[in-house]
Design an enzyme around this catalytic site. Structure first.
Site, PDB file in Angstrom:
ATOM      1  N   ARG A  11      18.319 -21.000 -41.622  1.00 48.48           N
ATOM      2  CA  ARG A  11      16.928 -21.281 -41.241  1.00 48.48           C
ATOM      3  C   ARG A  11      16.175 -19.968 -41.034  1.00 48.48           C
ATOM      4  NH1 ARG A  11      18.234 -25.881 -42.220  1.00 48.48           N
ATOM      5  NH2 ARG A  11      18.019 -27.720 -40.894  1.00 48.48           N
ATOM      6  N   GLY A  15      -5.583  -4.642 -35.719  1.00 53.34           N
ATOM      7  CA  GLY A  15      -4.883  -5.728 -35.013  1.00 53.34           C
ATOM      8  C   GLY A  15      -4.854  -5.447 -33.517  1.00 53.34           C
ATOM      9  N   MET A  37       7.476  -8.399 -37.479  1.00 51.88           N
ATOM     10  CA  MET A  37       6.343  -7.584 -37.961  1.00 51.88           C
ATOM     11  C   MET A  37       6.679  -6.085 -38.007  1.00 51.88           C
ATOM     12  SD  MET A  37       2.859  -9.118 -36.333  1.00 51.88           S
ATOM     13  CE  MET A  37       1.997 -10.484 -37.101  1.00 51.88           C
ATOM     14  N   GLY A  38       5.701  -5.298 -38.435  1.00 53.38           N
ATOM     15  CA  GLY A  38       5.909  -3.848 -38.462  1.00 53.38           C
ATOM     16  C   GLY A  38       5.358  -3.152 -39.696  1.00 53.38           C
ATOM     17  N   ARG A  39       4.759  -3.943 -40.567  1.00 49.60           N
ATOM     18  CA  ARG A  39       4.232  -3.402 -41.831  1.00 49.60           C
ATOM     19  C   ARG A  39       5.301  -2.628 -42.594  1.00 49.60           C
ATOM     20  NH1 ARG A  39      -1.995  -1.733 -41.382  1.00 49.60           N
ATOM     21  NH2 ARG A  39      -2.759  -3.843 -41.663  1.00 49.60           N
ATOM     22  N   GLU A  79      -3.518   3.240 -37.756  1.00 45.29           N
ATOM     23  CA  GLU A  79      -3.705   4.081 -38.947  1.00 45.29           C
ATOM     24  C   GLU A  79      -5.101   3.904 -39.580  1.00 45.29           C
ATOM     25  OE1 GLU A  79      -1.362   2.475 -42.016  1.00 45.29           O
ATOM     26  OE2 GLU A  79      -1.713   4.149 -43.392  1.00 45.29           O
ATOM     27  N   HIS A 115       2.481 -13.607 -34.802  1.00 39.75           N
ATOM     28  CA  HIS A 115       1.551 -12.997 -33.832  1.00 39.75           C
ATOM     29  C   HIS A 115       1.988 -13.157 -32.387  1.00 39.75           C
ATOM     30  CE1 HIS A 115      -0.689 -13.100 -37.559  1.00 39.75           C
ATOM     31  NE2 HIS A 115      -1.376 -12.093 -37.072  1.00 39.75           N
ATOM     32  N   ILE A 136       1.468  -2.126 -32.534  1.00 41.07           N
ATOM     33  CA  ILE A 136       2.812  -2.628 -32.237  1.00 41.07           C
ATOM     34  C   ILE A 136       3.810  -2.036 -33.235  1.00 41.07           C
ATOM     35  CG2 ILE A 136       2.010  -4.797 -31.220  1.00 41.07           C
ATOM     36  CD1 ILE A 136       3.056  -6.169 -33.869  1.00 41.07           C
ATOM     37  N   ASP A 137       3.310  -1.567 -34.398  1.00 34.71           N
ATOM     38  CA  ASP A 137       4.217  -1.123 -35.463  1.00 34.71           C
ATOM     39  C   ASP A 137       4.890   0.220 -35.165  1.00 34.71           C
ATOM     40  OD1 ASP A 137       3.263  -3.375 -36.769  1.00 34.71           O
ATOM     41  OD2 ASP A 137       1.747  -2.264 -37.895  1.00 34.71           O
TER      42      ASP A 137
HETATM   43  O1  F6P Z   1      -0.405  -3.756 -37.617  1.00 35.16           O
HETATM   44  C1  F6P Z   1      -0.082  -4.761 -36.726  1.00 35.16           C
HETATM   45  C2  F6P Z   1       0.304  -6.021 -37.460  1.00 35.16           C
HETATM   46  O2  F6P Z   1       0.670  -6.997 -36.509  1.00 35.16           O
HETATM   47  C3  F6P Z   1       1.400  -5.859 -38.501  1.00 35.16           C
HETATM   48  O3  F6P Z   1       2.689  -5.769 -37.937  1.00 35.16           O
HETATM   49  C4  F6P Z   1       1.169  -7.052 -39.374  1.00 35.16           C
HETATM   50  O4  F6P Z   1       1.627  -6.854 -40.689  1.00 35.16           O
HETATM   51  C5  F6P Z   1      -0.325  -7.187 -39.354  1.00 35.16           C
HETATM   52  O5  F6P Z   1      -0.793  -6.516 -38.191  1.00 35.16           O
HETATM   53  C6  F6P Z   1      -0.812  -8.602 -39.334  1.00 35.16           C
HETATM   54  O6  F6P Z   1      -2.184  -8.592 -39.475  1.00 35.16           O
HETATM   55  P1  F6P Z   1      -3.162  -9.774 -39.111  1.00 35.16           P
HETATM   56  O7  F6P Z   1      -3.285  -9.833 -37.623  1.00 35.16           O
HETATM   57  O8  F6P Z   1      -4.435  -9.420 -39.770  1.00 35.16           O
HETATM   58  O9  F6P Z   1      -2.528 -11.032 -39.633  1.00 35.16           O
END
Ligand code: F6P
Length: 342
Positions: free
Chosen positions: A266, A11, A169-171, A103, A272, A126-127
């Protein structure tokens, strides 16, 4: 004349261009030629490259994304790709290959290093979930964007007497959610490291409303699981590195909160937006320092290593240390944030 290759994989994130610019500047000082492979590992597999000159990197410091573009291509997925990488390194007479990624990109880089490719790593995401470095660039920008979004959700939540759930986000690590929630004054913060039942979550909200507040903000990390439920994902299929695609927990949670508390709720998925736009000063400086260090590692032939931040120092660490385990949120930080729940 020595030659250095570079690529950005996984990403995108703000600060990638600062790294590329720093490497090109360092290379110019030493008289090295820079080759940029387009779209991550895909670019080197297909030998799709361009020469990066001082002109190519002029003006890119404040620009988000990556001028080299990126992809989630895994060189270990399709037979023959590793050999193609080796051939491209040979054909382009590369003395070193700098892989800038998270990673997955660095994991592949580490394997390629063991397979004889002169790889050097630069950690980005970003994670902020990479071990062996205190911070990755991109994180600070995402954190500030998410905090700004939480600030904005406050005024609309207040005007409408609503619960607003922000999916962040953050996985599988809760860094962005935890710190943006703490900085933005979220009333409940939910992270993958600490599963919670729906009742526990709703209790915090009810408690807050009982003390006279008419709205609440819930910051939920995309990798959070409601205790007793499965992880919420957007697709059944896995990506090239075998990861699930996260997303949807915010929506699921909103429905539960509304049903259990009776408060109108909500969900906003920050998505992104968190990765887009100009990097913060912190990320530009960190990216630049990582770029300088990566070039030095290349110059001294320290392959299989990566630039990392330890305290205020930029150091070198084995790639193996970076990809061994996920860096999750420490519990003392979570406990501090929890003091302000409800
Ligand atoms: O690893 C960065 C990240 O933005 C994560 O936080 C998120 O889960 C993933 O990438 C989203 O991936 P993509 O850009 O493929 O939708």
């Amino acid at each position: 004349m020595k030659r250095i290759g570079m690529l950005t994989g996984g990403g995108d994130c703000p600060g990638l261009n600062a790294v590329l610019r720093a490497i090109v500047w360092m290379a110019k000082r030493e008289g090295w030629t820079c080759i940029g492979f387009r779209q991550g590992w895909k670019g080197i597999i297909e030998d799709n490259h361009e020469e990066l000159t001082m002109d190519s990197v002029s003006g890119i410091l404040p620009r988000g994304g990556t001028i080299l573009r990126t992809s989630r291509t895994n060189p270990y997925k399709n037979p023959g790709d590793v050999e193609r990488v080796r051939e491209a390194v040979k054909k382009n007479r590369l003395d070193a290959l700098i892989a800038i990624g998270g990673e997955d990109t660095l994991g592949a880089g580490h394997k390629l290093f063991k397979d004889g490719v002169p790889v050097i790593g630069v950690p980005k995401t970003i994670d902020n979930d990479l071990s062996a470095t205190d911070y990755t660039f991109g994180y600070d920008t995402a954190l500030n964007i998410a905090t700004n979004c939480i600030d904005r959700l406050h005024t609309t939540a207040d005007s409408h007497n609503r619960v607003m759930v922000a999916e962040i986000m953050g996985r599988h690590a809760g860094w962005i959610a935890l710190e943006s929630g703490l900085a933005g004054g979220a009333d409940v913060i939910l992270i993958p490291e600490v599963p919670m039942t729906a009742d526990e979550i709703c209790d915090f909200i009810i408690r807050r409303h009982k003390r006279g507040k008419n709205f609440s903000i819930v910051a939920v990390a995309e990798g959070f699981s409601i205790k007793g439920e499965d992880l919420v994902t957007t697709k059944k299929e896995l990506d090239a590195f075998g990861h699930v695609m996260l997303g949807g927990v915010g929506d699921r949670l909103s429905k539960i909160i509304e049903k259990k508390t009776g408060f109108e709720t909500r969900c906003t998925v920050l998505g992104h937006i968190q990765r887009g736009g100009s990097p913060t000063a912190f990320d530009r400086v960190l990216g630049t320092r990582f770029g300088v260090k990566a070039f030095e590692l290349a110059k001294f032939g320290k392959f299989g290593y990566m630039a990392a931040l330890r305290g205020r120092d930029i150091v070198e660490v084995p790639l193996a240390d970076a990809v061994g385990a996920l860096k999750t949120v420490p519990m003392d930080l979570y406990e501090t944030a929890k003091m302000f729940f409800g």
